[in-house]
Enzyme design. Structure first.
Site, mmCIF file in Angstrom:
data_model
loop_
_atom_site.group_PDB
_atom_site.id
_atom_site.type_symbol
_atom_site.label_atom_id
_atom_site.label_comp_id
_atom_site.label_asym_id
_atom_site.label_seq_id
_atom_site.Cartn_x
_atom_site.Cartn_y
_atom_site.Cartn_z
ATOM 1 N N GLU A 1 10.636 -10.163 15.657
ATOM 2 C CA GLU A 1 9.595 -10.614 16.576
ATOM 3 C C GLU A 1 8.998 -11.946 16.154
ATOM 4 O OE1 GLU A 1 8.135 -6.111 17.703
ATOM 5 O OE2 GLU A 1 6.776 -7.392 16.607
ATOM 6 N N CYS B 1 4.284 -18.047 15.224
ATOM 7 C CA CYS B 1 4.295 -17.200 14.035
ATOM 8 C C CYS B 1 5.700 -16.615 13.927
ATOM 9 C CB CYS B 1 3.248 -16.101 14.200
ATOM 10 S SG CYS B 1 3.295 -14.879 12.884
ATOM 11 N N CYS C 1 10.518 -5.192 6.053
ATOM 12 C CA CYS C 1 9.916 -5.723 4.823
ATOM 13 C C CYS C 1 10.068 -4.668 3.742
ATOM 14 C CB CYS C 1 8.427 -6.009 5.082
ATOM 15 S SG CYS C 1 7.600 -6.885 3.737
ATOM 16 N N CYS D 1 2.666 -2.419 2.241
ATOM 17 C CA CYS D 1 1.212 -2.545 2.384
ATOM 18 C C CYS D 1 0.736 -1.448 3.339
ATOM 19 C CB CYS D 1 0.842 -3.923 2.919
ATOM 20 S SG CYS D 1 1.412 -5.273 1.858
ATOM 21 N N CYS E 1 -0.085 -2.300 7.183
ATOM 22 C CA CYS E 1 0.782 -3.175 7.982
ATOM 23 C C CYS E 1 1.899 -2.389 8.667
ATOM 24 C CB CYS E 1 1.388 -4.244 7.077
ATOM 25 S SG CYS E 1 2.537 -5.326 7.945
ATOM 26 N N CYS F 1 -1.770 -9.976 13.736
ATOM 27 C CA CYS F 1 -1.352 -9.724 12.347
ATOM 28 C C CYS F 1 -1.173 -8.240 12.078
ATOM 29 C CB CYS F 1 -2.421 -10.214 11.372
ATOM 30 S SG CYS F 1 -2.563 -11.973 11.285
HETATM 31 N N1 SAH Z 1 4.263 -10.827 3.902
HETATM 32 C C1 SAH Z 1 3.472 -11.995 4.182
HETATM 33 C C2 SAH Z 1 3.511 -12.442 5.646
HETATM 34 C C3 SAH Z 1 3.421 -11.374 6.696
HETATM 35 S S1 SAH Z 1 1.863 -10.588 6.963
HETATM 36 C C4 SAH Z 1 2.044 -11.777 3.744
HETATM 37 O O1 SAH Z 1 1.686 -10.649 3.399
HETATM 38 O O2 SAH Z 1 1.287 -12.746 3.687
HETATM 39 C C5 SAH Z 1 0.826 -11.820 7.680
HETATM 40 C C6 SAH Z 1 -0.661 -11.512 7.510
HETATM 41 O O3 SAH Z 1 -1.028 -10.354 8.278
HETATM 42 C C7 SAH Z 1 -1.052 -11.191 6.067
HETATM 43 O O4 SAH Z 1 -2.195 -11.918 5.694
HETATM 44 C C8 SAH Z 1 -1.387 -9.716 6.117
HETATM 45 O O5 SAH Z 1 -2.333 -9.354 5.139
HETATM 46 C C9 SAH Z 1 -1.921 -9.566 7.524
HETATM 47 N N2 SAH Z 1 -1.881 -8.192 8.029
HETATM 48 C C10 SAH Z 1 -0.959 -7.252 7.766
HETATM 49 N N3 SAH Z 1 -1.270 -6.099 8.385
HETATM 50 C C11 SAH Z 1 -2.412 -6.318 9.071
HETATM 51 C C12 SAH Z 1 -3.225 -5.520 9.916
HETATM 52 N N4 SAH Z 1 -2.919 -4.271 10.167
HETATM 53 N N5 SAH Z 1 -4.320 -6.070 10.456
HETATM 54 C C13 SAH Z 1 -4.632 -7.365 10.216
HETATM 55 N N6 SAH Z 1 -3.901 -8.177 9.433
HETATM 56 C C14 SAH Z 1 -2.817 -7.659 8.848
#
Ligand code: SAH
Length: 357
Positions: free
Chosen positions: A91, A104, A111, A115, A118, A331
């Site tokens: 995506e 983006c 991945c 986390c 996410c 995000c």
């Molecule tokens: N792996 C990389 C890039 C992808 S995530 C990273 O972690 O930076 C991009 C951004 O989205 C990151 O800052 C992450 O913390 C944020 N993110 C992930 N899950 C989220 C969620 N459920 N709500 C808001 N932001 C989120």
């Protein structure tokens, strides 16, 4: 072999090897990276015979599904083949801001990090994207929207520093003066905190912006939402981040997903202020966009209050909000749910893949 992955020097070697004049390389590079050409018949300066020989050398991603919100922010699902040619889906998001049009991009399919907040972490990992599959997300969206992007962020699916070489190659392709010619400072690479990647990025003096998903300011508690904190502990990550800022003279951006009950308490605020004051940085606050694991999104008041308290402690902090949230493009929401259609997941006879062009 895909001509889209080659930089100008590699294209030159390719055409010389093929017995063609070396200026073909600039012609082809411009068509791909400046004009976003998808089909060989768009390479009008090439003789028909050469176009025939190049058949099969220019595969591109196909658009599988799209959803646009009222403000124009759009999420697109692409079908991109793996090395064996079988379909994988990824995506990208076109984000309409006040002054910016940002794409983006995803750097991996799925991945390997896990986390807890996410959605991408819930998918099976299906591999790294090649540099062409990364830049192609930008060009395809530009085509669909009929506009040039002003900024690119590596904040889609995947961990960019787990696919370091292809990500950096893609970023360099995007800012090549014969191509899309984006300013390097308009490209942001965001890592969840893979410290060796930060060190490499710093030692190579990469010209792109660096963002680090901090998300928790406590060295112990951070592991509960970002398990890789065990492998790349916060203290070491911060030492690397600080070294990057002093050596490069640049600022780093910390992303901080606000999760009430997890990282928004008074003690957390104090720890975050300490980090914010320890190096040249700004903090981008993001309200949680998912409800995985019983986590909760902050109310507007909670988010505003947290931001205000950081600012009054002298830390540069902004609430980034959630553009694209109602198309599941904000995000943390990228997880390949089929967009607004009844057709089966993965596409079938009833849902032929749209070609971008
Ligand atoms: N792996 C990389 C890039 C992808 S995530 C990273 O972690 O930076 C991009 C951004 O989205 C990151 O800052 C992450 O913390 C944020 N993110 C992930 N899950 C989220 C969620 N459920 N709500 C808001 N932001 C989120």
């Amino acid at each position: 072999m895909n001509l889209r992955s080659l930089d100008l020097a590699e294209l030159q070697a390719f055409f010389v090897e093929a017995g063609e004049p070396s200026y073909r390389s600039t012609q082809v590079f411009r068509r791909i990276h400046r004009h976003g050409a998808r089909k060989l018949d768009e390479f009008t300066e090439l003789p028909a015979e050469l176009r025939r020989r190049l058949e099969g050398c220019l595969p591109s991603a196909e658009v599988e599904d799209r959803a646009v919100d009222a403000g124009g922010t759009e999420k697109v699902i692409f079908r991109a083949p793996d090395e064996k040619g079988s379909s994988r889906f990824l995506e990208a998001v076109w984000i309409v801001g006040d002054e910016r049009l940002t794409v983006c991009v995803s750097s991996q399919v799925g991945c390997t990090l896990d986390c807890s907040f996410c959605a991408t972490g819930t998918l099976p990992f299906k591999g790294n994207l090649a540099s062409w599959q990364i830049v192609d997300q930008v060009y395809a969206l530009e085509r669909l929207r009929g506009r040039r992007a002003t900024n690119v962020v590596f904040m889609g699916m995947g961990e960019p520093f787990h696919n370091y070489d292809q990500v950096i190659a893609a970023a360099h392709l995007l800012c090549h003066p014969e191509g899309a010619a984006l300013g390097a400072r308009r490209i942001t690479i965001s890592t969840a905190g893979v410290t060796p990647g930060v060190d490499r990025f710093a030692s190579e003096r990469q010209p792109f912006r660096l963002a680090i998903s901090l998300n928790h300011p406590d060295p112990e508690q951070r592991s509960s939402i970002m398990p890789h904190n065990e492998r790349y502990p916060l203290q070491e990550l911060l030492v690397s981040a600080r070294r990057y800022t002093t050596e490069s003279g640049r600022s780093v951006t910390f992303e901080y997903v606000m999760m009430p009950g997890i990282n928004m308490g008074t003690r957390h605020l104090e720890q975050l202020v300490k980090i914010g004051r320890s190096m040249r940085c700004k903090i981008n606050l993001i309200p949680l966009n998912t409800d995985l694991g019983g986590l909760r999104r902050p109310t507007t008041e909670e988010a505003t209050d947290f931001q205000r308290r950081l600012s009054s402690a002298g830390v540069l902090a902004f609430n980034r909000g959630s553009p694209g949230r109602n198309v599941e493009g904000a995000c943390g929401m990228l997880a390949l749910r089929r967009l607004g259609s009844a057709s089966p997941a993965g596409g079938g006879a009833e849902s032929p893949a749209l070609e971008v062009f």
